[in-house]
Design a protein around this motif. Structure first.
Motif, short mmCIF file in Angstrom:
data_model
loop_
_atom_site.label_atom_id
_atom_site.label_comp_id
_atom_site.label_asym_id
_atom_site.label_seq_id
_atom_site.Cartn_x
_atom_site.Cartn_y
_atom_site.Cartn_z
N TYR A 14 0.86 -1.18 0.00
CA TYR A 14 0.00 0.00 0.00
C TYR A 14 0.89 1.23 0.00
O TYR A 14 1.94 1.24 0.65
N VAL B 218 3.75 0.68 2.70
CA VAL B 218 3.60 -0.41 3.68
C VAL B 218 3.50 -1.70 2.90
O VAL B 218 2.64 -1.83 2.02
N ALA C 74 2.04 -4.86 3.21
CA ALA C 74 1.05 -5.48 4.11
C ALA C 74 1.16 -7.01 4.09
O ALA C 74 0.87 -7.67 5.09
N PRO D 14 -0.76 -11.32 14.85
CA PRO D 14 -1.01 -10.06 15.56
C PRO D 14 -1.67 -9.02 14.66
O PRO D 14 -1.64 -9.15 13.44
N SER D 15 -2.22 -7.98 15.28
CA SER D 15 -2.84 -6.89 14.52
C SER D 15 -1.84 -6.31 13.54
O SER D 15 -0.67 -6.14 13.86
N GLY D 16 -2.32 -6.00 12.36
CA GLY D 16 -1.48 -5.32 11.38
C GLY D 16 -0.55 -6.22 10.61
O GLY D 16 0.30 -5.74 9.86
N CYS D 17 -0.69 -7.55 10.74
CA CYS D 17 0.24 -8.43 10.03
C CYS D 17 -0.27 -8.81 8.63
O CYS D 17 0.36 -9.60 7.95
N GLY D 18 -1.40 -8.25 8.24
CA GLY D 18 -1.85 -8.45 6.86
C GLY D 18 -2.93 -9.49 6.67
O GLY D 18 -3.24 -9.89 5.54
N LYS D 19 -3.56 -9.93 7.75
CA LYS D 19 -4.59 -10.98 7.65
C LYS D 19 -5.78 -10.51 6.80
O LYS D 19 -6.23 -11.22 5.91
N SER D 20 -6.28 -9.32 7.13
CA SER D 20 -7.44 -8.82 6.39
C SER D 20 -7.09 -8.57 4.94
O SER D 20 -7.87 -8.89 4.03
N THR D 21 -5.90 -8.03 4.72
CA THR D 21 -5.47 -7.77 3.34
C THR D 21 -5.42 -9.08 2.55
O THR D 21 -5.90 -9.15 1.40
N1 LIG Z 1 -6.13 0.47 2.51
C1 LIG Z 1 -4.95 0.56 3.11
N2 LIG Z 1 -4.09 1.56 2.82
C2 LIG Z 1 -2.88 1.65 3.40
N3 LIG Z 1 -2.43 0.76 4.31
C3 LIG Z 1 -3.22 -0.24 4.66
C4 LIG Z 1 -4.53 -0.41 4.09
N4 LIG Z 1 -5.10 -1.51 4.61
C5 LIG Z 1 -4.20 -2.02 5.47
N5 LIG Z 1 -3.08 -1.26 5.50
C6 LIG Z 1 -1.87 -1.53 6.30
O1 LIG Z 1 -1.43 -2.82 5.97
C7 LIG Z 1 -1.01 -3.51 7.12
C8 LIG Z 1 -1.83 -4.79 7.29
O2 LIG Z 1 -3.18 -4.44 7.57
P1 LIG Z 1 -4.33 -5.52 7.76
O3 LIG Z 1 -4.35 -6.40 6.56
O4 LIG Z 1 -5.56 -4.79 8.09
O5 LIG Z 1 -3.79 -6.34 9.01
P2 LIG Z 1 -4.58 -7.27 10.07
O6 LIG Z 1 -5.90 -7.61 9.48
O7 LIG Z 1 -3.67 -8.43 10.27
O8 LIG Z 1 -4.71 -6.46 11.33
C9 LIG Z 1 -1.14 -2.54 8.28
O9 LIG Z 1 0.10 -1.91 8.50
C10 LIG Z 1 -2.17 -1.55 7.79
O10 LIG Z 1 -1.99 -0.30 8.39
#
Ligand SMILES: Nc1ncnc2c1ncn2[C@@H]1O[C@H](COP(=O)(O)OP(=O)(O)O)[C@@H](O)[C@H]1O
Ligand SMILES: [Mg+2]
Length: 281
Positions: free
Chosen positions: A42, A49, A51, A70-77
């Motif tokens: 991203y 970043v 992700a 952990p939070s922010g490790c890219g699971k949702s992405t």
């Molecule tokens: N749309 C976006 N734009 C910029 N950075 C993003 C976006 N979505 C997620 N991130 C960044 O990507 C990383 C992984 O996010 P995310 O996939 O939400 O992690 P998780 O679900 O594991 O908490 C984080 O550092 C987050 O801040």
């Protein structure tokens, strides 16, 4: 992917488990979901970043895979890329022979927030994807009613979301995810916002749904216990670089009941996973 730290022999002879208890997942043949060297970046420059960093794994048809990290490790992405709702920056995700390049009706999705339309009833919310897909509602109304009954919402079909509890709203969201009978269910911490009792109930419900419908699933959770209870396999992700670092089989037979969580082998497997996660993240 690391393969050294999991020690199957530590779980040997611990009851209702198959020989490969806690073993590193073998290379899968017949992959249904195929994630190959997938990265996601991203932003640019100082806002850049990464992700997800070169994630690779296969999910065979019918397998339920939990993703822990952990939070922010890219699971949702990662989940959003599998759903075709985010583009990959590099690498390839395929469902069967088809490269994922956009949303598909073969995939049902659930989020932490049930995202129901407040002015529509439970039944209308379940049928909403049918409307979006341009399919005939009448043909799906019976299925919607059956699903609502299955999740214990008989009699609540005409209630609006504000008349339902948090757990009930998530039940409606499950029905909505299942209405088009997708092969794949992607779930991003779907029960994280619920109280402990509702969460346990939703786990039982999901076990039941899995037993009935044999979908293929990716399930993001922060709960090791939830992952071990529900999943056939657990992927562990870590931050910096945001990568998949462990791939562990959960060998308990199905059908599973929540009492499984009280057994020594279950508790030991959770403890082993916790140690892995702490050493990785
Ligand atoms: N749309 C976006 N734009 C910029 N950075 C993003 C976006 N979505 C997620 N991130 C960044 O990507 C990383 C992984 O996010 P995310 O996939 O939400 O992690 P998780 O679900 O594991 O908490 C984080 O550092 C987050 O801040
Ligand atoms: Mg997330």
């Amino acid at each position: 992917m690391r393969s050294d730290p999991v020690q199957p022999e530590r779980l040997a002879g611990t009851g209702p488990v198959q020989p490969e208890a806690g073993a590193v997942a073998p290379a899968m043949s017949g992959a249904y979901i195929s994630v190959r060297e997938v990265s996601k970046v991203y932003g640019r420059g100082r806002d850049r970043v990464e992700a997800v960093h070169r994630a690779s794994f296969d999910v065979p048809k019918g397998q339920f895979v939990a993703i822990l990290g952990p939070s922010g490790c890219g699971k949702s992405t990662l989940l959003m890329m599998c759903a075709g709702l985010e583009h990959v920056s590099s690498g390839r995700i395929a469902i069967g022979p088809r490269t994922v390049d956009g949303p598909s009706r073969d995939i049902g999705i659930m989020f932490q927030d049930p995202t129901l339309l407040p002015w529509k009833t439970a039944l209308q919310n379940v049928l909403f994807p049918i409307h979006i897909m341009g399919l005939r509602k009448a043909e799906h109304a019976e299925r919607a009613g059956d699903l609502l009954r299955l999740v214990g919402l008989a009699g609540f079909e005409d209630k609006k979301p504000h008349q339902l509890s948090g757990g009930m709203r998530q039940r409606v969201a499950i029905c909505r995810a299942l209405i088009s009978d997708p092969d794949i269910l992607l779930m991003d911490e779907p029960f994280s916002a619920l109280d402990a009792i509702s969460r346990d109930e939703m786990n039982v419900l999901l076990l039941d749904i899995w037993q009935r419908y044999s979908k293929t699933g990716l399930f993001v959770t922060h709960s090791i216990r939830e992952a071990v209870l529900l999943a056939d396999r657990v992927l562990v992700m870590r931050r910096r670089p945001a990568a998949v670092v462990e791939d562990i089989m959960i060998p308990f037979e199905r059908p599973r009941r929540p009492e499984l969580g009280d057994t020594r082998e279950f508790v030991e497997l959770c403890a082993m996973l916790r140690r892995h996660i702490e050493s990785q993240t």
